[in-house]
Motif scaffolding. Structure first.
Motif, PDB file in Angstrom:
ATOM      1  N   VAL A  71       1.118  -1.018   0.143  1.00 45.08           N
ATOM      2  CA  VAL A  71       0.038   0.075  -0.001  1.00 45.08           C
ATOM      3  C   VAL A  71       0.900   1.411  -0.157  1.00 45.08           C
ATOM      4  CG1 VAL A  71      -1.775   1.158   1.179  1.00 45.08           C
ATOM      5  CG2 VAL A  71      -1.602  -1.386   1.357  1.00 45.08           C
ATOM      6  N   ASP A  72       0.935   1.971  -1.061  1.00 46.69           N
ATOM      7  CA  ASP A  72       1.508   3.027  -1.428  1.00 46.69           C
ATOM      8  C   ASP A  72       0.927   4.579  -0.976  1.00 46.69           C
ATOM      9  OD1 ASP A  72       3.210   5.253  -3.073  1.00 46.69           O
ATOM     10  OD2 ASP A  72       4.428   3.575  -3.168  1.00 46.69           O
ATOM     11  N   ILE A  73       1.278   4.978   0.102  1.00 42.88           N
ATOM     12  CA  ILE A  73       0.476   6.482   0.379  1.00 42.88           C
ATOM     13  C   ILE A  73       1.324   7.625   0.188  1.00 42.88           C
ATOM     14  CG2 ILE A  73      -0.391   7.621   2.403  1.00 42.88           C
ATOM     15  CD1 ILE A  73      -0.339   4.559   3.847  1.00 42.88           C
ATOM     16  N   LEU A  74       0.826   8.526  -0.439  1.00 43.03           N
ATOM     17  CA  LEU A  74       1.406   9.747  -0.814  1.00 43.03           C
ATOM     18  C   LEU A  74       0.605  11.064  -0.099  1.00 43.03           C
ATOM     19  CD1 LEU A  74       4.014  11.212  -2.044  1.00 43.03           C
ATOM     20  CD2 LEU A  74       2.483  11.639  -4.057  1.00 43.03           C
ATOM     21  N   LEU A  75       1.240  11.679   0.794  1.00 37.95           N
ATOM     22  CA  LEU A  75       0.565  12.877   1.463  1.00 37.95           C
ATOM     23  C   LEU A  75       1.174  14.173   0.960  1.00 37.95           C
ATOM     24  CD1 LEU A  75       0.417  11.410   5.010  1.00 37.95           C
ATOM     25  CD2 LEU A  75      -1.672  11.475   3.192  1.00 37.95           C
ATOM     26  N   GLN A  76       0.528  14.996   0.515  1.00 43.44           N
ATOM     27  CA  GLN A  76       1.124  16.285   0.091  1.00 43.44           C
ATOM     28  C   GLN A  76       0.267  17.276   0.709  1.00 43.44           C
ATOM     29  OE1 GLN A  76       0.866  15.096  -4.238  1.00 43.44           O
ATOM     30  NE2 GLN A  76       2.878  15.769  -4.237  1.00 43.44           N
ATOM     31  N   ASP A  77       1.159  18.606   1.070  1.00 40.10           N
ATOM     32  CA  ASP A  77       0.442  19.870   1.572  1.00 40.10           C
ATOM     33  C   ASP A  77       1.286  21.247   1.067  1.00 40.10           C
ATOM     34  OD1 ASP A  77       2.200  21.019   3.524  1.00 40.10           O
ATOM     35  OD2 ASP A  77       1.720  19.181   4.838  1.00 40.10           O
ATOM     36  N   HIS A  78       0.635  22.072   1.149  1.00 31.70           N
ATOM     37  CA  HIS A  78       1.180  23.449   0.552  1.00 31.70           C
ATOM     38  C   HIS A  78       1.377  24.272   1.896  1.00 31.70           C
ATOM     39  CE1 HIS A  78       1.158  22.168  -3.476  1.00 31.70           C
ATOM     40  NE2 HIS A  78      -0.058  21.716  -3.110  1.00 31.70           N
ATOM     41  N   GLY A  79       1.584  23.866   2.970  1.00 33.54           N
ATOM     42  CA  GLY A  79       1.731  24.470   4.337  1.00 33.54           C
ATOM     43  C   GLY A  79       3.098  25.113   4.471  1.00 33.54           C
ATOM     44  N   PRO A  80       3.354  25.340   5.593  1.00 33.48           N
ATOM     45  CA  PRO A  80       4.783  26.215   6.090  1.00 33.48           C
ATOM     46  C   PRO A  80       5.858  25.457   5.911  1.00 33.48           C
ATOM     47  CG  PRO A  80       3.628  25.539   8.071  1.00 33.48           C
ATOM     48  CD  PRO A  80       2.514  25.178   7.008  1.00 33.48           C
ATOM     49  N   GLY A  81       5.769  23.941   5.751  1.00 36.77           N
ATOM     50  CA  GLY A  81       7.017  23.309   5.797  1.00 36.77           C
ATOM     51  C   GLY A  81       7.537  22.946   7.047  1.00 36.77           C
ATOM     52  N   ILE A  82       8.458  22.069   7.207  1.00 38.65           N
ATOM     53  CA  ILE A  82       9.067  21.696   8.437  1.00 38.65           C
ATOM     54  C   ILE A  82      10.479  22.217   8.418  1.00 38.65           C
ATOM     55  CG2 ILE A  82       9.798  19.663   9.727  1.00 38.65           C
ATOM     56  CD1 ILE A  82       7.501  18.047   8.424  1.00 38.65           C
ATOM     57  N   ALA A  83      10.837  23.000   9.282  1.00 39.61           N
ATOM     58  CA  ALA A  83      12.226  23.550   9.300  1.00 39.61           C
ATOM     59  C   ALA A  83      13.268  22.647   9.556  1.00 39.61           C
ATOM     60  CB  ALA A  83      12.307  24.831  10.377  1.00 39.61           C
ATOM     61  N   ASP A  84      12.957  21.617  10.425  1.00 35.10           N
ATOM     62  CA  ASP A  84      13.882  20.866  10.992  1.00 35.10           C
ATOM     63  C   ASP A  84      13.379  19.347  11.020  1.00 35.10           C
ATOM     64  OD1 ASP A  84      15.910  19.259  12.402  1.00 35.10           O
ATOM     65  OD2 ASP A  84      16.509  20.722  13.590  1.00 35.10           O
ATOM     66  N   VAL A  85      13.361  18.570  10.079  1.00 36.96           N
ATOM     67  CA  VAL A  85      12.810  17.422   9.950  1.00 36.96           C
ATOM     68  C   VAL A  85      13.281  16.333  11.014  1.00 36.96           C
ATOM     69  CG1 VAL A  85      12.315  15.276   8.311  1.00 36.96           C
ATOM     70  CG2 VAL A  85      12.296  17.468   7.567  1.00 36.96           C
ATOM     71  N   SER A  86      14.716  16.280  11.122  1.00 38.50           N
ATOM     72  CA  SER A  86      15.104  15.651  12.414  1.00 38.50           C
ATOM     73  C   SER A  86      14.564  15.730  13.497  1.00 38.50           C
ATOM     74  CB  SER A  86      16.724  15.497  12.266  1.00 38.50           C
ATOM     75  OG  SER A  86      17.200  16.805  12.382  1.00 38.50           O
ATOM     76  N   LYS A  87      14.578  17.151  14.080  1.00 43.25           N
ATOM     77  CA  LYS A  87      13.807  17.443  15.305  1.00 43.25           C
ATOM     78  C   LYS A  87      12.274  16.903  15.397  1.00 43.25           C
ATOM     79  CE  LYS A  87      15.201  21.175  17.563  1.00 43.25           C
ATOM     80  NZ  LYS A  87      15.266  22.393  18.036  1.00 43.25           N
ATOM     81  N   ALA A  88      11.452  17.185  13.991  1.00 42.95           N
ATOM     82  CA  ALA A  88      10.342  16.716  14.033  1.00 42.95           C
ATOM     83  C   ALA A  88       9.989  15.336  14.147  1.00 42.95           C
ATOM     84  CB  ALA A  88       9.465  17.266  12.878  1.00 42.95           C
ATOM     85  N   MET A  89      11.151  14.503  13.800  1.00 46.69           N
ATOM     86  CA  MET A  89      10.982  13.122  14.067  1.00 46.69           C
ATOM     87  C   MET A  89      10.991  12.794  15.530  1.00 46.69           C
ATOM     88  SD  MET A  89      10.142  11.894  11.144  1.00 46.69           S
ATOM     89  CE  MET A  89      10.237   9.967  11.748  1.00 46.69           C
ATOM     90  N   GLN A  90      11.557  13.492  16.396  1.00 47.80           N
ATOM     91  CA  GLN A  90      11.708  13.109  17.845  1.00 47.80           C
ATOM     92  C   GLN A  90      10.177  13.171  18.455  1.00 47.80           C
ATOM     93  OE1 GLN A  90      14.549  16.143  19.639  1.00 47.80           O
ATOM     94  NE2 GLN A  90      15.991  15.615  17.904  1.00 47.80           N
ATOM     95  N   ALA A  91      10.116  11.766  19.231  1.00 52.57           N
ATOM     96  CA  ALA A  91       8.908  11.745  19.880  1.00 52.57           C
ATOM     97  C   ALA A  91       8.872  12.882  21.023  1.00 52.57           C
ATOM     98  CB  ALA A  91       8.762  10.353  20.487  1.00 52.57           C
ATOM     99  N   GLY A  92       7.458  13.576  20.848  1.00 53.78           N
ATOM    100  CA  GLY A  92       7.204  14.479  21.837  1.00 53.78           C
ATOM    101  C   GLY A  92       7.583  15.898  21.591  1.00 53.78           C
ATOM    102  N   TRP A  93       8.300  16.161  20.382  1.00 51.60           N
ATOM    103  CA  TRP A  93       8.535  17.332  19.802  1.00 51.60           C
ATOM    104  C   TRP A  93       7.136  18.008  18.881  1.00 51.60           C
ATOM    105  CZ3 TRP A  93       9.246  20.221  15.229  1.00 51.60           C
ATOM    106  CH2 TRP A  93       9.829  21.496  15.305  1.00 51.60           C
ATOM    107  N   SER A  94       6.857  19.103  19.369  1.00 57.19           N
ATOM    108  CA  SER A  94       5.630  19.447  18.527  1.00 57.19           C
ATOM    109  C   SER A  94       5.609  20.979  18.355  1.00 57.19           C
ATOM    110  CB  SER A  94       4.293  19.089  19.236  1.00 57.19           C
ATOM    111  OG  SER A  94       3.239  19.657  18.656  1.00 57.19           O
ATOM    112  N   THR A  95       5.081  21.560  17.282  1.00 54.13           N
ATOM    113  CA  THR A  95       4.939  22.925  17.106  1.00 54.13           C
ATOM    114  C   THR A  95       3.486  23.372  17.121  1.00 54.13           C
ATOM    115  OG1 THR A  95       5.024  22.779  14.548  1.00 54.13           O
ATOM    116  CG2 THR A  95       7.057  23.427  15.793  1.00 54.13           C
ATOM    117  N   ALA A  96       2.496  22.421  17.594  1.00 54.31           N
ATOM    118  CA  ALA A  96       1.325  22.589  17.850  1.00 54.31           C
ATOM    119  C   ALA A  96       0.663  23.661  18.497  1.00 54.31           C
ATOM    120  CB  ALA A  96       0.376  21.167  17.971  1.00 54.31           C
ATOM    121  N   PRO A  97      -0.168  24.546  18.170  1.00 53.12           N
ATOM    122  CA  PRO A  97      -0.446  25.569  19.013  1.00 53.12           C
ATOM    123  C   PRO A  97      -1.407  25.118  20.379  1.00 53.12           C
ATOM    124  CG  PRO A  97      -1.707  25.809  16.877  1.00 53.12           C
ATOM    125  CD  PRO A  97      -0.651  24.681  16.947  1.00 53.12           C
TER     126      PRO A  97
END
Length: 142
Positions: A71-97
């Protein structure tokens, strides 16, 4: 060519509709006879991606190609992007308001869970342009 090609628009800022795409894919995989564990993995990974698009990007698109061996899944958005992907991959790190966190979302487990429940996950993100996430689940069939 895939056995089944699906495309979904994921609405932005609408938590009540987040999960519609993953729910539809889950039902289709059940009807096609995929193993429950594979269905669960696809549903979790897609749902996490949908929620991320709602929280961070104002929505996006999901394209799913279902074949007997993957099952091949492709998710695409035109949002602000992720400044630091490696940091975003860390469990518990979030920029959610805070307003999103008060709803029970934004715990920083979205991307880590997407990686955990897929056999392949690749992220491409450009700040100011958006994010693309490609995931593959190799399911078994009943």
């Amino acid at each position: 060519m895939s056995m089944l090609h699906l495309h979904y628009d994921v609405p932005g800022d609408d938590f009540t509709r987040a999960g519609e795409a993953s729910g539809d894919v889950k039902h289709k995989l059940k009807r096609l006879g995929y193993e429950p564990d594979a269905i669960r993995r696809v549903a979790i990974a897609m749902y996490e991606g949908e929620i991320n698009m709602v929280i961070h990007a104002g929505g996006g698109e999901a394209t799913v190609d279902i074949d007997p061996d993957k099952v091949d899944i492709l998710l695409q958005d035109h949002g602000p992007g992720i400044a630091d992907v490696s940091k975003a991959m860390q469990a518990g790190w979030s920029t959610a308001p805070d307003n999103v966190r008060s709803l029970g979302f934004g715990a920083g487990m979205g991307l880590p869970n997407m990686k955990k429940y897929t056999d392949l996950m690749e992220i491409g993100s450009v700040v100011g342009e958006g994010t693309t996430v490609h995931m593959v689940v190799n399911p078994g069939k009943k």
